[in-house]
Design a protein around this motif. Structure first.
Motif, PDB file in Angstrom:
ATOM      1  N   TYR A 182      12.109  18.718   2.475  1.00  0.00           N
ATOM      2  CA  TYR A 182      11.688  17.721   0.903  1.00  0.00           C
ATOM      3  C   TYR A 182      10.266  18.677   0.210  1.00  0.00           C
ATOM      4  O   TYR A 182       9.935  18.518  -0.385  1.00  0.00           O
ATOM      5  N   TYR A 183       9.682  19.962   2.034  1.00  0.00           N
ATOM      6  CA  TYR A 183       8.786  20.169   0.907  1.00  0.00           C
ATOM      7  C   TYR A 183       8.800  21.981   0.110  1.00  0.00           C
ATOM      8  O   TYR A 183       9.603  22.094  -0.048  1.00  0.00           O
ATOM      9  N   ILE A 184       7.994  21.253  -1.341  1.00  0.00           N
ATOM     10  CA  ILE A 184       7.665  21.094  -2.437  1.00  0.00           C
ATOM     11  C   ILE A 184       6.118  22.243  -2.530  1.00  0.00           C
ATOM     12  O   ILE A 184       4.781  21.107  -2.663  1.00  0.00           O
ATOM     13  N   PRO A 185       5.663  22.835  -2.846  1.00  0.00           N
ATOM     14  CA  PRO A 185       4.049  23.743  -2.684  1.00  0.00           C
ATOM     15  C   PRO A 185       3.191  22.726  -3.418  1.00  0.00           C
ATOM     16  O   PRO A 185       4.452  23.127  -4.657  1.00  0.00           O
ATOM     17  N   TYR A 186       2.321  23.070  -3.447  1.00  0.00           N
ATOM     18  CA  TYR A 186       1.376  22.260  -5.112  1.00  0.00           C
ATOM     19  C   TYR A 186       1.804  20.963  -5.336  1.00  0.00           C
ATOM     20  O   TYR A 186       1.892  20.776  -6.649  1.00  0.00           O
ATOM     21  N   ILE A 187       2.688  20.249  -5.071  1.00  0.00           N
ATOM     22  CA  ILE A 187       3.409  19.224  -5.645  1.00  0.00           C
ATOM     23  C   ILE A 187       2.082  18.120  -5.641  1.00  0.00           C
ATOM     24  O   ILE A 187       2.144  17.012  -6.448  1.00  0.00           O
TER      25      ILE A 187
ATOM     26  N   ILE B 227       5.330  21.065   5.504  1.00  0.00           N
ATOM     27  CA  ILE B 227       5.503  22.776   4.884  1.00  0.00           C
ATOM     28  C   ILE B 227       6.774  22.493   6.123  1.00  0.00           C
ATOM     29  O   ILE B 227       7.453  23.165   6.503  1.00  0.00           O
ATOM     30  N   ASN B 228       6.998  21.618   7.083  1.00  0.00           N
ATOM     31  CA  ASN B 228       8.086  21.245   8.083  1.00  0.00           C
ATOM     32  C   ASN B 228       9.416  20.488   7.947  1.00  0.00           C
ATOM     33  O   ASN B 228       9.946  20.136   8.491  1.00  0.00           O
TER      34      ASN B 228
ATOM     35  N   LEU C 246       5.316  11.776  -0.466  1.00  0.00           N
ATOM     36  CA  LEU C 246       3.909  12.531  -1.359  1.00  0.00           C
ATOM     37  C   LEU C 246       4.328  13.645   0.762  1.00  0.00           C
ATOM     38  O   LEU C 246       4.331  15.191   0.786  1.00  0.00           O
ATOM     39  N   GLU C 247       3.608  12.507   1.856  1.00  0.00           N
ATOM     40  CA  GLU C 247       3.891  13.254   2.853  1.00  0.00           C
ATOM     41  C   GLU C 247       4.856  14.263   2.811  1.00  0.00           C
ATOM     42  O   GLU C 247       4.466  15.336   3.135  1.00  0.00           O
ATOM     43  N   GLU C 248       5.828  13.910   2.667  1.00  0.00           N
ATOM     44  CA  GLU C 248       7.500  14.738   2.733  1.00  0.00           C
ATOM     45  C   GLU C 248       7.265  15.486   2.550  1.00  0.00           C
ATOM     46  O   GLU C 248       8.061  16.918   2.527  1.00  0.00           O
ATOM     47  N   PHE C 249       7.254  15.268   1.139  1.00  0.00           N
ATOM     48  CA  PHE C 249       6.770  16.467   0.267  1.00  0.00           C
ATOM     49  C   PHE C 249       5.675  18.085   0.992  1.00  0.00           C
ATOM     50  O   PHE C 249       5.726  19.200  -0.239  1.00  0.00           O
TER      51      PHE C 249
END
Length: 187
Positions: A73-78, A69-70, A63-66
């Motif tokens: 694998y960033y996914i907003p609001y995941i 923002i940097n 989850l930290e990866e998702f």
């Protein structure tokens, strides 16, 4: 005159024997054994989903990866999606615990609670997919359709069974109000 009495007695005895030979369907047998197995399997399946979610959210760093923002694998609001799944699965397991209690107590509330759980499960799957679509622009992959189809088939089989089965009607009677009008409004 004796001939007529003999025939009348024979007919009466035949009717009595027929009535005593028909067995009243009740108790936790028949197809209700499959329901009991399903209740226990649900503990393990939903429990495993909760474990996997907790692992992704707090222990593995997924989850930290998702949410970083940097990260690539960033996914907003995941995190909202993960939280929704965790809450939904936790509610499913709580209702399943209550349902299992009602089942073995043979409580009259079992049938309505079972139907609620079947419908709630379908709603969770649909809302989960709506969130996936909003967050990931992915809507109903083949696995997701299979889950929804499975839930619809399950509900389509077991809800009518719960509403129509003689065994269910005769088994889940404990705690039922004794009001004479109850039967006319309950089903």
């Amino acid at each position: 005159m004796t001939n007529t009495n003999t025939n009348t007695n024979t007919n009466t005895n035949t009717n009595t024997n027929t009535n005593t030979n028909t067995k009243k369907l009740e108790g936790l047998g028949g197809w209700l054994i499959v329901v009991a197995i399903g209740l226990f399997v649900t503990f393990f399946l939903v429990g495993r989903q909760i474990y996997d979610l907790l692992d992704m959210m707090f222990f593995s760093g997924t989850l930290e990866e998702f949410i970083n923002i940097n990260s690539d694998y960033y996914i907003p609001y995941i995190d909202k999606l993960f939280l929704f799944e965790l809450i939904g699965n936790t509610l499913l397991i709580i209702v399943n615990i209550y349902l299992t209690y009602l089942f073995f107590k043979k409580d009259y509330k079992f049938v309505n609670t079972f139907i609620f759980l079947e419908i709630f499960n379908i709603i969770i799957i649909v809302f989960d997919q709506i969130l996936y679509q909003k967050l990931l622009a992915q809507f109903f992959g083949s696995s997701d359709l299979k889950d929804l189809f499975r839930a619809l088939i399950h509900a389509g089989i077991w809800i009518p069974y719960m509403l129509k089965s003689e065994r269910v009607k005769n088994t889940f009677i404990n705690g039922r109000p004794t009001d004479a009008n109850y039967d006319s409004i309950s089903r």
